[in-house]
Structure formats: C-alpha cells, structure tokens
Design an enzyme around this catalytic site. Structure first.
Site, PDB file in Angstrom:
ATOM      1  CG  HIS A 145       3.593   4.245  -4.545  1.00 59.45           C
ATOM      2  ND1 HIS A 145       3.745   2.909  -4.266  1.00 59.45           N
ATOM      3  CD2 HIS A 145       2.554   4.663  -3.776  1.00 59.45           C
ATOM      4  CE1 HIS A 145       2.850   2.545  -3.347  1.00 59.45           C
ATOM      5  NE2 HIS A 145       2.109   3.582  -3.039  1.00 59.45           N
ATOM      6  CD  GLU A 202      -7.461   0.201  -7.248  1.00 59.26           C
ATOM      7  OE1 GLU A 202      -7.735  -1.004  -7.088  1.00 59.26           O
ATOM      8  OE2 GLU A 202      -6.881   0.877  -6.382  1.00 59.26           O
TER       9      GLU A 202
HETATM   10  C1  LIG Z   1      -4.592  -1.832  -5.805  1.00 59.64           C
HETATM   11  C2  LIG Z   1      -4.218  -0.752  -4.868  1.00 59.64           C
HETATM   12  N1  LIG Z   1      -5.007   0.331  -4.763  1.00 59.64           N
HETATM   13  C3  LIG Z   1      -4.691   1.347  -3.942  1.00 59.64           C
HETATM   14  C4  LIG Z   1      -3.557   1.301  -3.179  1.00 59.64           C
HETATM   15  C5  LIG Z   1      -3.181   2.463  -2.245  1.00 59.64           C
HETATM   16  N2  LIG Z   1      -3.316   2.038  -0.859  1.00 59.64           N
HETATM   17  C6  LIG Z   1      -2.259   1.641  -0.142  1.00 59.64           C
HETATM   18  S1  LIG Z   1      -2.687   1.104   1.370  1.00 59.64           S
HETATM   19  C7  LIG Z   1      -4.315   1.425   1.094  1.00 59.64           C
HETATM   20  C8  LIG Z   1      -5.325   1.113   2.144  1.00 59.64           C
HETATM   21  C9  LIG Z   1      -5.268  -0.326   2.558  1.00 59.64           C
HETATM   22  O1  LIG Z   1      -6.163  -0.546   3.594  1.00 59.64           O
HETATM   23  P1  LIG Z   1      -6.264  -1.941   4.336  1.00 59.64           P
HETATM   24  O2  LIG Z   1      -6.422  -3.031   3.338  1.00 59.64           O
HETATM   25  O3  LIG Z   1      -7.309  -1.811   5.350  1.00 59.64           O
HETATM   26  O4  LIG Z   1      -4.841  -2.170   5.011  1.00 59.64           O
HETATM   27  P2  LIG Z   1      -4.127  -1.278   6.121  1.00 59.64           P
HETATM   28  O5  LIG Z   1      -3.264  -0.305   5.410  1.00 59.64           O
HETATM   29  O6  LIG Z   1      -5.181  -0.627   6.928  1.00 59.64           O
HETATM   30  O7  LIG Z   1      -3.305  -2.237   6.905  1.00 59.64           O
HETATM   31  C10 LIG Z   1      -4.502   1.964  -0.171  1.00 59.64           C
HETATM   32  C11 LIG Z   1      -5.788   2.391  -0.725  1.00 59.64           C
HETATM   33  C12 LIG Z   1      -2.757   0.145  -3.304  1.00 59.64           C
HETATM   34  N3  LIG Z   1      -1.628  -0.004  -2.610  1.00 59.64           N
HETATM   35  N4  LIG Z   1      -3.102  -0.852  -4.144  1.00 59.64           N
END
Ligand SMILES: Cc1ncc(C[n+]2csc(CCOP(=O)(O)OP(=O)(O)O)c2C)c(N)n1
Ligand SMILES: Cc1ncc(C[n+]2csc(CCOP(=O)(O)OP(=O)(O)O)c2C)c(N)n1
Ligand SMILES: [Mg+2]
Ligand SMILES: [Mg+2]
Lengths: 326, 368, 326, 368
Positions: free
Chosen positions: C129, C60
C-alpha cells in the site's frame, strides 16, 4: 572441452542440475514432450519424468504462483517463460510474491526459483517475441537478474542460478542460442561467481559495457576498432542485478570513457543506471560523458526493420567515435 | 440473489435458533464436548478480534481486518486440519491462526507496522498472510503439488496423508489467479481445498457483482466439486471441510467450499459500511450469529452452563489483556535490520546502503 | 480561488470531465457507492449513473482489458487502481496492450485511457500500500506518466490527462491527498501543458529535481536551506514520461548541481535516467555529479520504520551538502 | 477424454460422411445455395492458408499460423455475424478475416514483418490480431460494454442490435484474462459470444492438460450457457453461433461456444507436430475434414457439380497467385515512420531520436 551451442549448453546444465538435486523441478509450457519451442529442455522429461519436468497449463501467473508454493515446500523450481513478451501475465507473482517472500518472512524463507526467459530480438519474429524486459526486474528489489553471453557461461550460470537460494531471473539471448562455443563439461565448478562481470576483451581507450546478445556485437566492434588502432575494452556484465560495480568502475577509471550497449529501450534501461553510477563514482576520471547505444524508445518494430532498431557494429563504433572525440 | 435454503445445495447442521438439523449427506460425528471446545475457540477468536479493533481505535494499530461474524467458518474449517496438512490464509484468518497455534500478539505486527508476517509462533504448516487478493491460491496449489511429490497423498495409510487448505473471499473469485489456481489444481488433481468465505462483500461491492450465481457452482465448470455450507454453522463447516480434506488427502483432487457467511463489521478499520449497506441487512444477519446459535444449543443440551461461560469470560478478558500488553510491548526493529532480509546472499550495494544509512543516522547522534 | 484538498480537487476535475464529455467513463473497485477508498470519486456515481461510473469486479487485468475495448469503441475510460501495489495484475494489459494498440494499428487507433494510481508511502500502511512503481511505466514506450504535486495541478492535470488521446498513467501522491491548496475553478484552461515541468521555487546554488509527494519535502528543504544562505531551485517534474528535458537541463546548466529526489527504489528509478541525461547533456557544466536521494533498494518496509526509508528534509539537505562541497 | 457424440451436448447437423442429421434444438434454415457459398469460402480460406504456408517455406514469411482443419468453425461462425456486430480474432482467424472482407494479402504483413496488424482493408468492426494468449477476450467484453452504452443491445428493433464475437483457443481458457472476461461479461450481461476453437492442442499440449472436462461446461460455473458444436460442421457452427449472437443482441448476455475441431497442420510453421502426436490421430481427423463432408453433401443433393468445383479451383488458383504476388509486393516501411506511430502526441525525445536516426543513416549515404 566440448563444442556446444548455447541451447545445448543450457540443456546440459539443466540436466546436470536435475541429476544432482532431486528437489530441482522444471515447469513451463511445452517443455515436456516438445522440449520447449527452442528445444532447451529436450529429452529432460523422458529422462526425469513428468513429476519433475512439468508441462503446465497455458497460464504464466499460474506457473509462477505454483512455483512459489513448491519453493515454500523445499523444491527448487526452474520455470520457463516461452518468450520475453509473455512474462507480463506473471508480473504480479514475480514482483509482489517471488521477490518478497523472503523479506515478508523476516529473512527466514528462501525462495530458490529460477525464471528462464528467452529474450531479445534479431530473429525475425512477430510482435511480443523480441523483447528485452530486463530493466523491469533489475528495478525490483529481491530479484537477481543474470544473462549469459556464451555457451560456457550458459552452462555454468544456469547451474549456479539453480543452486542460488534467491530468486533469479535468467535471461537467455535467444538469437545466440545457436552460437557455438567451447564448454568444459569435466570442470568441477564455475570459475566465476554468478554475479561477477567479466572483461571479455581488455582495452585502453574506452570501455564497452554490455550483456547478453550484445556481447558478440561489441566484441566484433572492438575487433574492427582494433584495426583502426583503437583499443576497446569489452565488459560482459553477466549480472544485471546486482551490478558488479567493482569491475565496471575499475575499467572506466582506467579508460576514462564508457559506452553502455543494450537492445532494450533506452529510457530507464540498464544504461541509465550504469551511467548514473559511473558519473557519480568517476566524476573526475571521465573524459567524456557516458554514452548509451540502445534500442529506441519504441515498441519493438516489425522484423523487416528490426536491424535499424537494434544496436549494431556501426552504431557502437559511432558512439565510440563520439566518445573519443569529446 | 435469494438466501440459500437448507437442503442438498446448502449444508446446515445447526440452524440459527440453535437446533440440530439433518442433512442427507453430512452429519456430525463428534461430541458435545468437542462443540464446547469450538464455542470456546469462537468466543476467544472474537475477543481477539474486538480487542484488536479497539487497539486500532486507540491508535495502537495502523489497521485491522476484523473477522467478526466469520468465527464459525474459520474455527470449523481449521479444526478439520491436522498434520501434515498445510494452511494458506488470506489476511482475515485470525481464527484459523488461533487454531494453528499462533500467538495472537504475533498477528498484530503487520498491523502495527513493526514487522512483516513472519510470526515467531508461526508453525511450519501455516503460510504467511497475503494481501494481494487471490495470489495465495496459486501458492496453495503449488504446496499441494509439493505434497504429491513428497508422497503424502493417496497412500494406503490414511493418517499419513495430507492436503492443503487455502482461504480467500468472495471478491477474490474474480481474480485471474484464483481461476488459474482452479485450473492447475484440476489439471494436476492437486490435494487442495479452496475455502471461500463468502461474507457477501468485497469492501463495498456486493457478491452479485462478482457472480450472478452461487459461487460454489464455479467449481463444476473446472471439473471438480463445489459445495455451499452455512458458514455460520460451525458443525456443518467442520463436517464439510473434513469431507473435502479427506477426499483431497486420498488423492481425489480439489474441492471448492463456499462458506456462506457475513462480515458483521467493517471491511477493515478504515472502512465505513454505512456507505454501502443497510442496517436492516446487518440486523438480519445478527440473528444468525454463529456464536449465539452454538451457545444456545449447548446450553439447551446442558453441555455448558453459566459457570462455564463465566469462566470463559474471564479467560477471554485475560487473553485480551495479554493482547493489549503484548501489542504495546512489540519491539520496533531497527531499520538497518531489513537490509539483510531481502536476499539470502546480500549484494554489496545493499550492504553499502546499510552502512551509509547507519553512518548517516550516527551523524545525528550529537544533534538529536 | 477555492481552497481544496488534493482529493477534492481530483474529484472536481473528474466531475468536470464527466460533465464535459459523455464518452468519459470511470471504472474501478469500490468507486461507486463508496466513492473509492480515498473518496476521490465520491458522489460521481450518484450524479452520472452506474453506466458511467462503474464498480468493476475485483480484477485489475479485467478492468484494464475492458477499458481497452471501451476505448477502441470511442469511450474514454478513466480507471482507478485501488493502491499502487495492485497494479501489477494489470501489468500485461498495460504494457502489452494499452501502450501498444496505437503502434499495432500503424498509428491510427488512439487509446485514450487514464489509469489513476494512488501511490507512495508515508501513510502508515501495511504491505503493498506504499509503493512507487512509476519507473516500470516510464520505461514502457507508448505510455505517458504524470503526477501532480498540488491540488491545483491535480485538478487541471486529471482533466488534461482525460483529454489526451494517448494512455496516461496518472500517479496520485496519496499522502498528499489531504494537503490543501488554492484552485481556480473558474479559470478556462490549464496554464501549463500536461507534460511540462515547473520550477516551483527558483534558486541558484543547486537544483532539486523531484515529483509527486517529494515536492513538498523538497520545498521545505529549500526553505530551510534558504535560512542557511543556500539558494536551491526546486523543479516539480510533473511528467515522468516524457521528461521535460528543456526545463531540467536549463536549470542544471544554471546551477551546476543537481539532486534527484524520489521515494521509489534507487536502482533504475527515475533518478537514474535523469542523472544519465544530465551528465550527457551538461558534461562540462556540472560542478558535481548528479546525486540521488531515493528509497533504498528494499521492498517497502513496515510502517514503523518507513520514516527511515523515505527521503526526508535531512537526507535531502545532506545530499545538498555533499553536492556543494564536491 | 472420449470423443463427443452427436446429441444434446454436441450439436451436429452434418455428419462426417456428409449426411444431414437432426438435432432437437438446432436446425438449418438456409438454402443449399447458401451452403455452396460456405463451401466456396472454406475452399478459398484453405487455399489462402496453404499458399501462405508455402510462402513461409520459401522464406517469404517469417512465420505463419495455419488454419488447416478449422475452416468450418471459422466460416460458419463468421457468417453468423452482421452489422453492427463486432469481431475480435486471435491470430489464426484467416477464414474469419476473409468473411469480414479483409484482403488476404493484408494478413501477410505481420507474418512477413513489414508491418503490424493494421491492415488497409480492415473494416472498422474487425479488431486487430492478438498474439498474447487470451488478452483479446477482455477487449471484446469492453467492446460489448461499449455496445450496451451505444444503445445497440436489447432494442425492440432486432435488426439494429449488435453483439461481439471473440475467438480464442482451448489453451487460452487457462489464462486468467479469459476467466476474468467470463466474469466481467456475466456481471454486466455483456453481449459477447466467446467462440473457443478447441483444436485439441495448445502447441504441443493436449486439451486435457487445460481441462479434464469439456470446455463448454466452464461457462455454467460463471452463470451463462456453454454449448459444444461440431466445429467441422459448418451448418451446425453457423446455427449455434446465430442463436448465441441473437441472444446476446437481445441483451440476454454471454454464451460460450466450444467448436470441437482439430488443427490438422502444425501450430505454426515453426512447429513439428510429429514430436507430440501420432499420425494415426491425424488420420482419424482427416476423415472428418470439414470441406470434404460439405462437398460430398452438396454433390449428392446436386447443389454443385464438377464444373462448379472446377470453376472454384480456377478462382482459387487466381487467389493464390494474387496472394503470392501481393506478398512479394508488400512495401517495407521506413524505420523512421514508426517514430510517429507510438503516440498521437509524439514527445520531443522520439522526434529527436528519429532525427538522429535519420542523420545517422544519412552519414552512410556516401559509404554504402
Ligand atoms: C489485487 C488486489 N486488488 C485490490 C485490493 C484491495 N482490496 C483489499 S481487500 C479487498 C476486497 C476483498 O474482498 P473479498 O475477497 O471478498 O475478501 P474479504 O475482505 O471480504 O474477506 C480489496 C479490493 C487488493 N488487496 N489486492
Ligand atoms: C501469454 C502467452 N503465453 C504463451 C504464448 C505462446 N503461445 C503462442 S500460441 C500458444 C498456444 C495457444 O493454444 P490455443 O489457445 O489452443 O490456440 P491455438 O494456437 O491452438 O489456436 C502459445 C503457448 C503466447 N502467445 N502468449
Ligand atoms: Mg468478501
Ligand atoms: Mg488450440
């Protein structure tokens, strides 16, 4: 009694906390050899070692995030943010982690972190070095926010903050670092709870509610007013979260008039909350609306004009006039 | 990005067809019986996962983050952990939680909305789930720094030493916090293993948006080793994690492990992967299923048989049944209880708010 | 007139802005192929290309920081923060950069960035959320903060925000994304300035001041009160910074009673500032103190108990009772 | 960390004794006259710096951040910039500002407290100074992304292409923002050159606290080249920066340059380096002074002579004199003027606050 500057009083308080409890650690930028840019941690690394007084890499989020991990494992980190304007990179860790770990743990996991932040203006500094960001933290559940106004309070409050099991944002009024005051280093314990306000000057005509760097300003204003026959009560809030409603409301009920004074931006500054509470709790006791004397709704301006930005004696007394003539 | 090939840059000890393969630096030292235990863990973890997904579909959970496809990464790494190691999960580590001894019913509280993540069965060495991407990596470094100060790192008594393992995703590697965690860990030689499950996606975003080169190579730039392992090969994952944890426990500092795997299901139950990826891609990964490959190996060497699998299926059914029942039985706390959980030393204001809330609720007693 | 959900109205507004001005860009996590987790940007990447509708790496601060650079070079970035609770990693860039570039440039450099943030609770979500962080931004000079409460306002306000040369934090009440309403897509321009409050229901006994998700709640409360012979005025603030003092004060002067309603934590929430302003400006016109119906001073609780946390019809009407019986 | 040696990992074209040296990949293509111009820039930049330091000592500035010792890094890199390149400084880039055509008097406003950083002479391609460590690196990536969208990257017409150069320190590399900048730049192949002046310290903190390995190696982990150059060798700095900028302009993406140099003075005028470093260390670096080595080379080859240096000394004195006078003449803006500088569209509240402030000030007219 010993005469100390606030900076030295803080140093003494930190030293005492480090000596008393091996789990207490300090961390931050330049706090080791250099003793911090304000020398508040001077000599502490030499005395307690590099494992307990830690020079951190230049990353505030990292400083707070690792502090959370240390606190989870039973340590009591006291971290320094070099200047008010540099706390924002750590905002996420403070607001979403430090403040919430206890809640997230169903009330089981304490989070005894102290975040020391030199704050406020009046020192002729460049951008980002004169901010008053306390309202951001006071709006955040799970944090406690305190600020001393005298060397003696600084000495005791830092120790109380370190002893607290809740996270405490500890704002240090940097332009008062070199103000001197009496500190009783031999006293056994603090004479006031960390979260209590203190009537630093009693009065009857109106109440000045203030904290940190503005306490001195308000006291000076009250002295001046005295000469004109006006008796002003000055309340040093000390704790911004929680607010000591009892002391605040009791005083205002007595005087019927309240003026909140702070350096921070007016809109949604502490004055807003205090005014909202007073009008709700003292609706019939108020002889005038609660007035606010604060920084204007501007980014902190260049230092050559900061005197016009900062509340001073005259602006405080002007508000007193307005309140009294309502 | 092309698929990684077995070799020095990609540790694989069991290929997708279930054949054991050699690697110059890593080998498996356990028995086939140990592997059967791993298979059991993986099958049960998957069952927990599919049951939770089903519970969400039935409206019993608000959300679920499935681990489907990542069983080998999780079980393999978690089984390389021992006391006094510490574990810091992200939010998808149900398999790790299983190995840590957490009652799977507890995992549901957050997703059902009956509580936060302080699970009654949570052992002291397992951190809460973290939902703000990447933040937990810094907590892990702090915990590892605590281990250094506790004197459980780099001692001559290897068994007494411990390290911290922290889980995060491929997407997380873009967060400032994760990179700061690399910096703090390197600077203090903290005993922390960064375990990145590269499941190819951050919700809809393919890995390549976060890095054009393999993620494990990020570590070298911070001054510590990075290694890529076949995340669908439980044997390799365990071997690599053991090596990294052992190294950290000895006081030699952090390692980044990239477990190359695939999220076979949706990101969460709110997600629709058909919007952003082809079913052919999903098919190709199904052929690399971590459970199937271990199962076929163990069947072939005779370490397990159909009876074993049947017994496990029953155990699995019972677990699922228990999960379902446990979910429905999760107590909903009173709202009032939360007012006392914010602070150790609860301020007046909160007590007053709680009392007002109680009085207010009470005022409806008659009416409702 | 077309009937649209708020999510679709926002989508239509973004499409119009992209079509009207080639310098408008969208950026954020998952906003491209996926169309955002709430589908607000659905179809826009296909229509305007990957150079204008940019899937950003998962960071972000990076999203906001690069937006600053783009804006410095004449672009008009509209960035999406996926959920309220994930704006904090970008806090430093927003508070120390986005909000200040104009000031830092001596008033010469516009910073036309829109930060879209789905916010608020009531959707049964997990931690982080369901937050209402608007006060942090409303306390920050240099930012403007707005929030629509209806599809029609959503459609127009997003276009107005994008057209504004000042940075706008655009809070979208996510639990109202699927509420439907009439939108006049053929109208030439908005019928109200972006920073004006709107009396959405006139009344005479008391004023409900609210915004975003709580506008519907307050309207429902007002309808119910009507049946009991109580005439409540409902003001949709729309703009939280600046506040439309004229509309607020005029209404309260007329009714003599004010109740501020929001989901956010009470302490230092918008209600504090509004109460402080009203008591100061309508001291003699108030028949009761300004009351606040807000979220409690807790981190947002688990979803099974969120209904008790969130202000609802009953809590609003209870406050109305208290105000009227003062 | 040991001192870097000339060689493939450390580009040096002029040694501390003022001898030209060869490098396998880089060479100098300009004339000795060009080098004399560089020397002039460096000497004038240093003079600006020492004069500003003196002004601070006299109480005319609140603070100053000296560039002493970093002249070659700044002049060499800035002279590799041409239209339509963009420049994003940190807060110590007075030499870069000089090359960009900024009136040095303007630089003083921030430090004297008479204004922010919008200097009247600031050209459109030079960003403001930034004081929050690392934040500007993301701005630079955004600006480079703007250049891509403006179509001035990777065109067949090389002269029309542009890139962005951004300055930051060794300490800054620990900030999340800087690492996110690396990620965004790599992901979008943004035409940005990350120019890190490793002056060995972040205030009191030695470089090794931020990274145990050379900083230029950070880049490889993000998928783009990193290179270390002798930051006290203006010839090498210019050559390396030219290469990196050219590469970026062609659309080949980012480069990280680590200019290995030394802050010969204090961090700022508030700092006392004796608290954290030995004078022997300072002495050893004084022997590598960037100005002395170029001067001795140019004198030896006869490109300059004492007369030339004398003339420059006079020019330098005149510049210092102008700076002093300009400083004292800097107008102090009225406080009221700031109310209109926050927003393009100033809200009522601010106008009201301004009017109140004016009325309040006016009420003292008689009294004061
Ligand atoms: C700081 C932040 N930004 C956005 C989100 C929304 N979000 C939740 S999971 C996710 C993707 C995460 O991807 P990854 O790190 O590859 O983990 P995975 O879910 O694939 O295990 C996002 C963007 C969040 N939880 N925290
Ligand atoms: C976010 C932030 N944290 C702390 C500071 C205080 N500070 C100012 S300069 C500095 C050191 C910077 O070191 P480096 O990046 O090496 O640059 P140098 O000053 O050596 O050129 C620090 C810690 C700051 N300006 N911003
Ligand atoms: Mg992923
Ligand atoms: Mg440095």
């Amino acid at each position: 009694m010993t005469t100390l500057t606030m900076a030295k009083a803080l140093n003494a308080g930190l030293r005492k906390a480090l000596a008393a409890e091996p789990k207490v650690l300090l961390a931050g930028e330049d706090i080791g050899k250099l003793g911090g840019v304000f020398r508040v941690t001077e000599g502490l690394q030499a005395e307690f070692g590099r494992d307990r007084v830690i020079d951190s890499p230049l990353a505030e989020s990292g400083i707070l995030g690792t502090a959370v991990g240390l606190a989870l494992r039973g340590y009591r980190p006291v971290v320094e943010i070099q200047f008010d304007g540099f706390v924002y990179p750590a905002f996420d860790q403070i607001v979403s982690q430090v403040s919430r770990i206890r809640f997230r743990s169903g009330g089981t996991q304490p989070m005894p972190i102290v975040v020391r932040i030199p704050y406020g203006g009046g020192i002729g500094a460049i951008e980002h070095h004169s901010e008053s960001p306390e309202a951001y933290f006071a709006h955040t559940p799970g944090l406690k926010v305190v600020t001393p106004a005298s060397p003696s309070d600084a000495y005791w409050m830092i120790q109380q903050a370190i002893a607290a099991d809740d996270p405490v944002i500890f704002f240090e009024p940097k332009r008062r670092y070199h103000d001197k005051g009496e500190v009783d280093l031999d006293q056994q314990s603090a004479d006031l709870s960390l979260f209590s306000a203190r009537v630093v000057k009693p009065g009857t005509h109106a109440t000045l509610l203030t904290y940190g760097p503005m306490v001195r300003t308000c006291l000076e204003a009250a002295m001046l007013a005295e000469q004109e026959g006006r008796s002003l009560e000055v309340v040093d809030l000390r704790s911004l979260s929680p607010l000591d409603d009892a002391v605040i409301l009791e005083s205002v009920r007595r005087t019927g008039r309240a003026i909140v004074v702070h350096e921070a931006v007016g809109t949604l500054g502490l004055g807003a909350e205090i005014a909202a509470r007073i009008q709700q709790n003292c609706f019939y006791e108020l002889d005038a609306p609660v007035l606010r004397v604060t920084g204007y709704d501007l980014p902190y301006p260049p230092s050559k004009v900061e005197d016009a930005y900062l509340p001073d004696l005259d602006r405080v007394l002007d508000a007193v006039d307005r309140s009294l003539s309502w | 990005m092309t698929e990684p090939m077995p070799g020095p840059d990609f540790v694989q000890l069991l290929d997708p067809q279930g054949n054991r393969v050699e690697h110059p630096d890593f080998s498996y030292s356990g028995t086939d019986a140990d592997l059967a235990a791993d298979l059991r863990d993986m099958i049960l973890a998957r069952r927990i996962d599919t049951e939770a997904t089903a519970l969400q579909r039935k409206g019993e959970l608000g959300l679920w983050a499935p681990l489907l496809g990542q069983e080998a990464s999780q079980i393999g790494s978690a089984r390389a952990v021992r006391d006094p190691d510490l574990i810091v999960p992200s939010y998808r580590e149900h398999g790790v939680a299983w190995c840590a001894g957490i009652d799977p019913v507890d995992l549901l509280t957050t997703f059902r909305g009956t509580g936060m993540t302080d699970w009654p069965s949570r052992p002291e060495n397992f951190h809460f789930y973290s939902f703000v991407i990447g933040t937990q990596t810094l907590h892990a470094v702090g915990m590892a720094m605590a281990q250094q100060r506790d004197g459980v790192v780099g001692n001559s008594e290897p068994e007494a030493n411990g390290a911290t393992i922290v889980y995060f995703g491929d997407g997380a590697t873009s967060q400032g916090d994760v990179n700061e965690a690399f910096i703090f860990a390197a600077s203090f030689a903290a005993p922390v293993v960064f375990f990145c499950q590269n499941n190819q996606y951050a919700i809809s975003e393919p890995m390549v948006l976060q890095s054009k080169i393999p993620l494990y190579r990020r570590a070298a730039g911070f001054g510590f080793p990075g290694i890529r392992v076949d995340g669908n090969d439980v044997i390799a994952v365990r071997a690599v994690t053991q090596w990294a944890m052992e190294r950290a426990r000895r006081g030699e500092g952090p390692v980044l492990i990239e477990a190359y795997t695939y999220r076979m299901g949706a990101h969460t139950t709110s997600d629709d992967p058909t919007k952003y990826r082809a079913s052919t891609e999903e098919d190709s990964w199904r052929a690399k299923d971590p459970i199937e490959r271990l199962k076929s190996y163990l069947l072939r060497v005779g370490a397990i048989d159909t009876a074993w699998l049947d017994a496990l299926a029953s155990e699995s059914d019972a677990l699922a049944e228990r999960l379902r029942a446990g979910c429905l039985a999760l107590p909903v706390p009173t709202f009032e209880s939360f007012f006392g959980q914010v602070y150790v030393d609860t301020p007046e204001l909160l007590l007053r708010q709680r009392d007002e809330q109680l009085a207010y609720e009470a005022s409806f007693e008659g009416a409702r």
